[in-house]
Design a protein around this motif. Structure first.
Motif, PDB file in Angstrom:
ATOM      1  N   ASN A  23     -71.084 -17.792  -1.756  1.00 14.33           N
ATOM      2  CA  ASN A  23     -71.412 -18.537  -0.550  1.00 14.33           C
ATOM      3  C   ASN A  23     -70.242 -18.633   0.426  1.00 14.33           C
ATOM      4  O   ASN A  23     -70.354 -19.208   1.502  1.00 14.33           O
ATOM      5  CB  ASN A  23     -71.906 -19.943  -0.905  1.00 14.33           C
ATOM      6  N   THR A  24     -69.091 -18.065   0.057  1.00 18.41           N
ATOM      7  CA  THR A  24     -67.934 -18.053   0.962  1.00 18.41           C
ATOM      8  C   THR A  24     -67.802 -16.731   1.708  1.00 18.41           C
ATOM      9  O   THR A  24     -66.932 -16.592   2.564  1.00 18.41           O
ATOM     10  CB  THR A  24     -66.637 -18.323   0.179  1.00 18.41           C
ATOM     11  N   ILE A  25     -68.648 -15.759   1.381  1.00 21.40           N
ATOM     12  CA  ILE A  25     -68.591 -14.452   2.033  1.00 21.40           C
ATOM     13  C   ILE A  25     -69.254 -14.545   3.408  1.00 21.40           C
ATOM     14  O   ILE A  25     -70.342 -15.108   3.540  1.00 21.40           O
ATOM     15  CB  ILE A  25     -69.298 -13.391   1.166  1.00 21.40           C
ATOM     16  N   PRO A  26     -68.614 -14.011   4.471  1.00 26.09           N
ATOM     17  CA  PRO A  26     -69.214 -14.060   5.814  1.00 26.09           C
ATOM     18  C   PRO A  26     -70.596 -13.414   5.824  1.00 26.09           C
ATOM     19  O   PRO A  26     -70.798 -12.338   5.272  1.00 26.09           O
ATOM     20  CB  PRO A  26     -68.230 -13.258   6.674  1.00 26.09           C
ATOM     21  N   VAL A  27     -71.541 -14.108   6.453  1.00 23.42           N
ATOM     22  CA  VAL A  27     -72.927 -13.646   6.499  1.00 23.42           C
ATOM     23  C   VAL A  27     -73.409 -13.623   7.943  1.00 23.42           C
ATOM     24  O   VAL A  27     -73.110 -14.530   8.724  1.00 23.42           O
ATOM     25  CB  VAL A  27     -73.847 -14.557   5.650  1.00 23.42           C
ATOM     26  N   GLU A  28     -74.136 -12.578   8.299  1.00 28.06           N
ATOM     27  CA  GLU A  28     -74.767 -12.461   9.606  1.00 28.06           C
ATOM     28  C   GLU A  28     -76.275 -12.640   9.419  1.00 28.06           C
ATOM     29  O   GLU A  28     -76.881 -12.004   8.553  1.00 28.06           O
ATOM     30  CB  GLU A  28     -74.468 -11.079  10.202  1.00 28.06           C
ATOM     31  N   TYR A  29     -76.879 -13.518  10.222  1.00 28.19           N
ATOM     32  CA  TYR A  29     -78.325 -13.697  10.155  1.00 28.19           C
ATOM     33  C   TYR A  29     -78.963 -12.947  11.310  1.00 28.19           C
ATOM     34  O   TYR A  29     -78.560 -13.082  12.461  1.00 28.19           O
ATOM     35  CB  TYR A  29     -78.685 -15.182  10.201  1.00 28.19           C
ATOM     36  N   LYS A  30     -79.945 -12.146  10.965  1.00 28.11           N
ATOM     37  CA  LYS A  30     -80.552 -11.260  11.949  1.00 28.11           C
ATOM     38  C   LYS A  30     -82.061 -11.462  11.967  1.00 28.11           C
ATOM     39  O   LYS A  30     -82.688 -11.588  10.903  1.00 28.11           O
ATOM     40  CB  LYS A  30     -80.228  -9.802  11.607  1.00 28.11           C
ATOM     41  N   ALA A  31     -82.640 -11.507  13.158  1.00 27.90           N
ATOM     42  CA  ALA A  31     -84.092 -11.641  13.285  1.00 27.90           C
ATOM     43  C   ALA A  31     -84.758 -10.332  12.889  1.00 27.90           C
ATOM     44  O   ALA A  31     -84.376  -9.262  13.379  1.00 27.90           O
ATOM     45  CB  ALA A  31     -84.459 -12.018  14.717  1.00 27.90           C
ATOM     46  N   GLU A  45     -62.487  -8.068  -5.442  1.00 22.23           N
ATOM     47  CA  GLU A  45     -62.449  -9.445  -4.971  1.00 22.23           C
ATOM     48  C   GLU A  45     -63.847 -10.055  -4.944  1.00 22.23           C
ATOM     49  O   GLU A  45     -64.029 -11.234  -5.246  1.00 22.23           O
ATOM     50  CB  GLU A  45     -61.809  -9.499  -3.575  1.00 22.23           C
ATOM     51  N   TRP A  46     -64.835  -9.274  -4.581  1.00 20.32           N
ATOM     52  CA  TRP A  46     -66.212  -9.771  -4.498  1.00 20.32           C
ATOM     53  C   TRP A  46     -66.710 -10.249  -5.859  1.00 20.32           C
ATOM     54  O   TRP A  46     -67.444 -11.232  -5.952  1.00 20.32           O
ATOM     55  CB  TRP A  46     -67.106  -8.651  -3.964  1.00 20.32           C
ATOM     56  N   ARG A  47     -66.299  -9.554  -6.904  1.00 22.95           N
ATOM     57  CA  ARG A  47     -66.763  -9.897  -8.248  1.00 22.95           C
ATOM     58  C   ARG A  47     -66.329 -11.297  -8.679  1.00 22.95           C
ATOM     59  O   ARG A  47     -67.002 -11.933  -9.476  1.00 22.95           O
ATOM     60  CB  ARG A  47     -66.249  -8.857  -9.250  1.00 22.95           C
ATOM     61  N   VAL A  48     -65.210 -11.776  -8.165  1.00 23.74           N
ATOM     62  CA  VAL A  48     -64.688 -13.072  -8.609  1.00 23.74           C
ATOM     63  C   VAL A  48     -64.757 -14.128  -7.505  1.00 23.74           C
ATOM     64  O   VAL A  48     -64.245 -15.234  -7.672  1.00 23.74           O
ATOM     65  CB  VAL A  48     -63.222 -12.930  -9.095  1.00 23.74           C
ATOM     66  N   THR A  49     -65.380 -13.769  -6.364  1.00 28.43           N
ATOM     67  CA  THR A  49     -65.439 -14.690  -5.235  1.00 28.43           C
ATOM     68  C   THR A  49     -66.746 -15.479  -5.262  1.00 28.43           C
ATOM     69  O   THR A  49     -67.798 -14.959  -5.650  1.00 28.43           O
ATOM     70  CB  THR A  49     -65.342 -13.915  -3.899  1.00 28.43           C
ATOM     71  N   GLU A  50     -66.668 -16.725  -4.853  1.00 27.69           N
ATOM     72  CA  GLU A  50     -67.881 -17.512  -4.677  1.00 27.69           C
ATOM     73  C   GLU A  50     -68.711 -16.864  -3.565  1.00 27.69           C
ATOM     74  O   GLU A  50     -68.244 -16.706  -2.443  1.00 27.69           O
ATOM     75  CB  GLU A  50     -67.533 -18.950  -4.284  1.00 27.69           C
ATOM     76  N   SER A  78     -80.494 -12.295   5.904  1.00 34.11           N
ATOM     77  CA  SER A  78     -79.033 -12.321   5.925  1.00 34.11           C
ATOM     78  C   SER A  78     -78.467 -10.941   5.630  1.00 34.11           C
ATOM     79  O   SER A  78     -79.056 -10.154   4.878  1.00 34.11           O
ATOM     80  CB  SER A  78     -78.500 -13.329   4.897  1.00 34.11           C
ATOM     81  N   TYR A  79     -77.315 -10.664   6.235  1.00 31.96           N
ATOM     82  CA  TYR A  79     -76.619  -9.397   5.994  1.00 31.96           C
ATOM     83  C   TYR A  79     -75.147  -9.682   5.775  1.00 31.96           C
ATOM     84  O   TYR A  79     -74.527 -10.460   6.512  1.00 31.96           O
ATOM     85  CB  TYR A  79     -76.787  -8.444   7.173  1.00 31.96           C
ATOM     86  N   SER A  80     -74.579  -9.066   4.752  1.00 33.34           N
ATOM     87  CA  SER A  80     -73.147  -9.207   4.493  1.00 33.34           C
ATOM     88  C   SER A  80     -72.612  -7.894   3.950  1.00 33.34           C
ATOM     89  O   SER A  80     -73.370  -7.057   3.453  1.00 33.34           O
ATOM     90  CB  SER A  80     -72.875 -10.340   3.496  1.00 33.34           C
ATOM     91  N   GLU A  81     -71.292  -7.717   4.077  1.00 27.75           N
ATOM     92  CA  GLU A  81     -70.643  -6.507   3.585  1.00 27.75           C
ATOM     93  C   GLU A  81     -69.522  -6.871   2.626  1.00 27.75           C
ATOM     94  O   GLU A  81     -68.786  -7.837   2.855  1.00 27.75           O
ATOM     95  CB  GLU A  81     -70.075  -5.685   4.752  1.00 27.75           C
ATOM     96  N   VAL A  82     -69.406  -6.080   1.586  1.00 33.53           N
ATOM     97  CA  VAL A  82     -68.347  -6.262   0.606  1.00 33.53           C
ATOM     98  C   VAL A  82     -67.170  -5.383   1.003  1.00 33.53           C
ATOM     99  O   VAL A  82     -67.296  -4.157   1.055  1.00 33.53           O
ATOM    100  CB  VAL A  82     -68.838  -5.905  -0.815  1.00 33.53           C
ATOM    101  N   LYS A  83     -66.037  -5.997   1.293  1.00 33.13           N
ATOM    102  CA  LYS A  83     -64.860  -5.236   1.700  1.00 33.13           C
ATOM    103  C   LYS A  83     -64.136  -4.656   0.494  1.00 33.13           C
ATOM    104  O   LYS A  83     -63.791  -3.478   0.463  1.00 33.13           O
ATOM    105  CB  LYS A  83     -63.914  -6.134   2.502  1.00 33.13           C
TER     106      LYS A  83
END
Length: 429
Positions: free
Chosen positions: A84-92, A77-82, A68-73
């Motif tokens: 599992n709600t952050i957009p995730v990209e799955y890459k082979a 906000e990331w510190r207090v966000t759940e 999985s790959y995700s980016e923190v904008k």
């Protein structure tokens, strides 16, 4: 950072996914499929008082086909966000590039693919051999000088308090790093600012080194100057490659490659470490240095290409290609992107269907606007001390620049998504 349930978590520099020093480690993780997750913090500064671009790398010894790959904008906000709600990209894992891990934010993946679908790699457009590094004398102090005078036969210069002259035939225009109005710039008419002593001669098929007997007989002033600095040029630290076959080759350049490539009627010169507006067109057969982040690369369009060199310059300098350069190359504080030949070869160039009148017209408009911007910048540089003439030129430049940006926007046809293209100058500050 983490060691539980068979997982290991590390805080690593974001350049880990690109830098050559981590190539073997990336290969190990990729081949064994150890990667579980990568979280990029982008331009967010995770550590107080430290400027560093950071990502989280989670690995496991259990082989995984995907990660999985995700980016923190926004870090706050990331510190207090759940999480599992952050957009995730799955890459082979198998799809990762051997040289660079190109990881795109999930919310920009569609935009990334849309641009790629319209483009061709620069390497495929101009040819692999037409993207190359500068020269390497391994002794620029001796070889590179500023002209103090010239006539039909000789170039004059001063070095270490001594006035010299050498045969003009054994010199080539040269550009050394500078600032201000002499700086390398996409919108400034390019001019060489010095010359390099060039102990070589062009043949029909190659460039040949001028041996010492010919140098002494036909070019006595160049011979005299080089002999004066023979001890410095003979230092082992110069490390001439390939190794000289005789003792009389001590004034050869440190490396022989790219001497022919640089000597072409027109080419685009690129600063290896640069922050936008660093693609200049050279019409003077200028030589430039290679080597590390202080050097230059060059791009020569083939003679038979229908693409204008001004079109290529505008596309390379655009926000679209800058984004891809940041994905492929290392990004440093201030938005400086390392764009050596490996990065340049991969950059996507918007293809043109020259059989389509609309496409051909868009190509020509972009090329014309780019050429006009260079002319206007040249006029502005001449009128900087005359505000009455400078201000109208500046306004015309900004108007034409806006037209160019609009033409590029229409060319890519991304609609409202165009505004989502990340601006590197704003991200990495």
């Amino acid at each position: 950072l983490l060691k539980e349930n068979g997982l290991l978590g590390y805080i690593v520099p974001s350049k880990f996914t690109k830098v050559g020093a981590a190539l073997k480690l990336r290969e190990l993780l990729q081949e064994n499929k150890y990667i579980k997750s990568v979280v990029s913090f982008g331009a967010n500064q995770v550590f107080n008082s430290k400027t560093t671009y950071t990502c989280l790398l989670i690995i496991t010894k259990l082989p995984l086909n995907n990660f999985s790959y995700s980016e923190v904008k926004k870090l706050s906000e990331w510190r207090v966000t759940e999480k599992n709600t952050i957009p995730v990209e799955y890459k082979a894992t198998d799809e990762l590039d051997k040289e660079v891990w190109v990881l795109v934010s999930p919310d920009l993946k569609h935009l990334y693919n849309t641009i790629l679908s319209q483009c061709i790699k620069l390497e495929d457009l101009v040819g692999e051999t037409n993207i190359y590094n500068g020269i390497q004398t391994s002794a620029n102090r001796i070889y590179v000088h500023e002209v103090t005078g010239s006539d039909e036969e000789y170039t004059y210069f001063t070095f270490e308090g001594i006035e010299w002259k050498i045969e003009k035939e054994l010199t080539r225009p040269y550009f050394k790093t500078s600032r201000g109005e002499d700086n390398l710039n996409t919108y400034r008419p390019f001019l060489p600012n010095s010359f390099v002593i060039y102990p070589y001669k062009r043949t029909a098929t190659s460039v040949e080194f001028i041996d010492i007997n010919e140098l002494q007989e036909k070019h006595p002033f160049t011979y005299q100057f080089l002999m004066h600095y023979k001890d410095e040029l003979c230092r082992p630290t110069r490390n001439i490659k390939p190794i000289p076959e005789t003792d009389n080759e001590w004034y050869r350049y440190g490396r022989h490659q790219n001497l022919i490539n640089c000597d072409v009627p027109c080419k685009i010169i690129v600063g290896v470490l640069s922050v936008g507006n660093k693609y200049a067109i050279d019409y003077y057969h200028t030589l430039v240095s290679s080597g590390g982040t202080a050097g230059y690369c060059m791009i020569t369009p083939p003679d038979d290409t229908p693409y204008s060199i001004y079109y290529l310059q505008a596309i390379l300098n655009s926000k679209y290609t800058e984004w891809f350069a940041s994905l492929y190359g290392e990004v440093f504080r201030g938005g400086y992107i390392a764009r050596g030949t490996k990065v340049l070869k991969r950059l996507p160039i918007r293809q043109i269907n020259f059989q389509s009148p609309t496409e051909k017209r868009r190509h020509d408009e972009i090329a014309s606007l780019q050429q006009e911007l260079i002319r206007l910048q040249g006029e502005m540089d001449k009128k900087r001390d005359n505000r009455r003439e400078f201000i109208p030129l500046q306004r015309e430049f900004e108007r034409k620049k806006a037209l160019l940006n609009l033409a590029l926007k229409n060319l890519y046809g991304l609609g409202v998504a165009d505004q989502d293209i990340p601006l590197i100058s704003e991200l990495f500050i």
